[in-house]
Scaffold this active site. Sequence first.
Site, mmCIF file in Angstrom:
data_model
loop_
_atom_site.group_PDB
_atom_site.id
_atom_site.type_symbol
_atom_site.label_atom_id
_atom_site.label_comp_id
_atom_site.label_asym_id
_atom_site.label_seq_id
_atom_site.Cartn_x
_atom_site.Cartn_y
_atom_site.Cartn_z
ATOM 1 N N ASP A 16 1.375 -3.575 8.994
ATOM 2 C CA ASP A 16 2.029 -4.861 8.718
ATOM 3 C C ASP A 16 3.401 -4.963 9.386
ATOM 4 O O ASP A 16 4.407 -5.283 8.730
ATOM 5 C CB ASP A 16 2.189 -5.067 7.207
ATOM 6 C CG ASP A 16 0.892 -4.902 6.440
ATOM 7 O OD1 ASP A 16 -0.144 -5.361 6.954
ATOM 8 O OD2 ASP A 16 0.912 -4.322 5.345
ATOM 9 N N GLU A 189 -3.401 -14.913 5.141
ATOM 10 C CA GLU A 189 -2.208 -14.218 4.664
ATOM 11 C C GLU A 189 -1.267 -13.937 5.830
ATOM 12 O O GLU A 189 -1.509 -14.364 6.967
ATOM 13 C CB GLU A 189 -2.611 -12.897 3.972
ATOM 14 C CG GLU A 189 -3.366 -11.948 4.881
ATOM 15 C CD GLU A 189 -4.010 -10.796 4.133
ATOM 16 O OE1 GLU A 189 -4.208 -10.891 2.898
ATOM 17 O OE2 GLU A 189 -4.338 -9.781 4.791
#
Length: 523
Positions: A16, A189
């Site tokens: 991420d 997301e």
Amino acid sequence: MTATFRNPILPGFYPDPSICRVGDDYYLVTSTFEYFPGVPIFHSKDLVHWRQLGHVLDRPSQLDLDGTPASKGIYAPTLRYHNGIFYMITTFVVSQTGERKNFYVTAADPAGPWSDPHWLKDAPGIDPSLFFDDDGRVYYTGNRVPPSGQQYPKHMEIWMQELDLETKQLIGPKHSLWDGAVKQAHAQEGPHLYKINGYYYLLIAEGGTGFTHAVTIARSESITGPYEVCKMNPILTHRHLGQNYPIFNVGHADMVETQNGEWWMVCLASRPYGGPYRNLGRETFLVRMQWENGWPVVNPGKGIVEMESRRPDLPERRWPTQPACDSFDGEQLDLRWNFLRTPRGEYWSLTERPGHLRLKLKPEQLSETANPSFVGRRQQHLSFAARTVMEFAPQREGETAGLVLLQNNDFQFRLEYGIWEGKTRIRLTERRQGEERVLGEQELRAQKLYLKVEAAMQAYSFYFATAAEEWQLLVQDADGTILSSDVAGGFVGAYMGLYASSGGQASDSYADFDWFEYTEIQS
């Protein structure tokens, strides 16, 4: 000859990624889940070579991970810079089904100190990001279940609300922005909002963080929408390349423009090996992009992330290489070391015996959702060797210490010296799906014990010695796939490290580790 770089730029469990540029300096953060300190922050001058500055969440007052299950905790940080201040915003996933709590911290210096968390009320979902608009207003984006309900499993939408930096709370109405490019792609997301040439661009991740992961984008002339979907979506994915391609589950990206006007994207991806197994977890990769007709084209002419690509047009800046061997001679642990959850109690020391890492035996064990006496670092190569030397005198049944390889509390290898059935032994235990099996053991008495693991891809072999370099094989070619999230579940990569346990009872015993060495094995 064109200069190239090798991916991943951050090998091992660094998922991420989020990036920002300040002048000619680049900063990057990644997720850490149940590990402490949280959110490592890196610095680069050329986008290829990175050095770790520290951790954003390095104090218990910032990060209380007590009882946090494996693969919960800190998710998907975003790093931004505005008017002399760095902002890191992230989600704390409290439990398997519990609350998702979003917060941000700030710092004038990316190396810290960072503030204590500013918790945001009524901020549902995960993967928050901040956007600073030209008019001085600040906006929060995240994901949530659509107010009208989910039309299919894991259907999410991206939403936005203004953030008041004075009150440090969200204000005004919530705006639904977009629910993705591909209907039923699911798990929309990781939103990031940018303003480029008069358009607001919304970059998101879709398809879940596994094999079908992807990066998609939309744009609008108004920050609240409506958002026009890019007809080239997904602009980046590897799901069409098959599970034998050496890089897969590509997604969760962030973009940055260099001072020379080039555009680059960082993203997560994994390197499967020995089958569709990803022991190293999700790593950070770098890929070129450019703009055509108002839309980004990733790695023009190829459209994929490559192991080797042309370097950014930036002056090369290498940092001093990190030593393969940590001799524990400093007053602080090297930044590569982490704890499982927030450390409670003074169970480790570099000063009680200078030149050694002392681990005091704690009742907590690696099989529990707890804070055991464990100090670990990431596996960063497909094949590697790790070794250490330990002085430890177990006093009673159940006292153990040694070298461990860890995926989570239910999947692990433990190469331990201790007392079992009244006898001191060296033992390798495999824990798989919560069930434990002794793969090899030998009765042994040793004041000083050398321990080693060598991994040849998914074959992990374990050794011990009572004198330097006089290795004895304990177990050969144990199945390393238990260290992959594809077997164990969850979102983290494999760790290895040093461990001491009193097996659930109080103890005054300790183990002293003189050094720890980790090296890649070239295949």
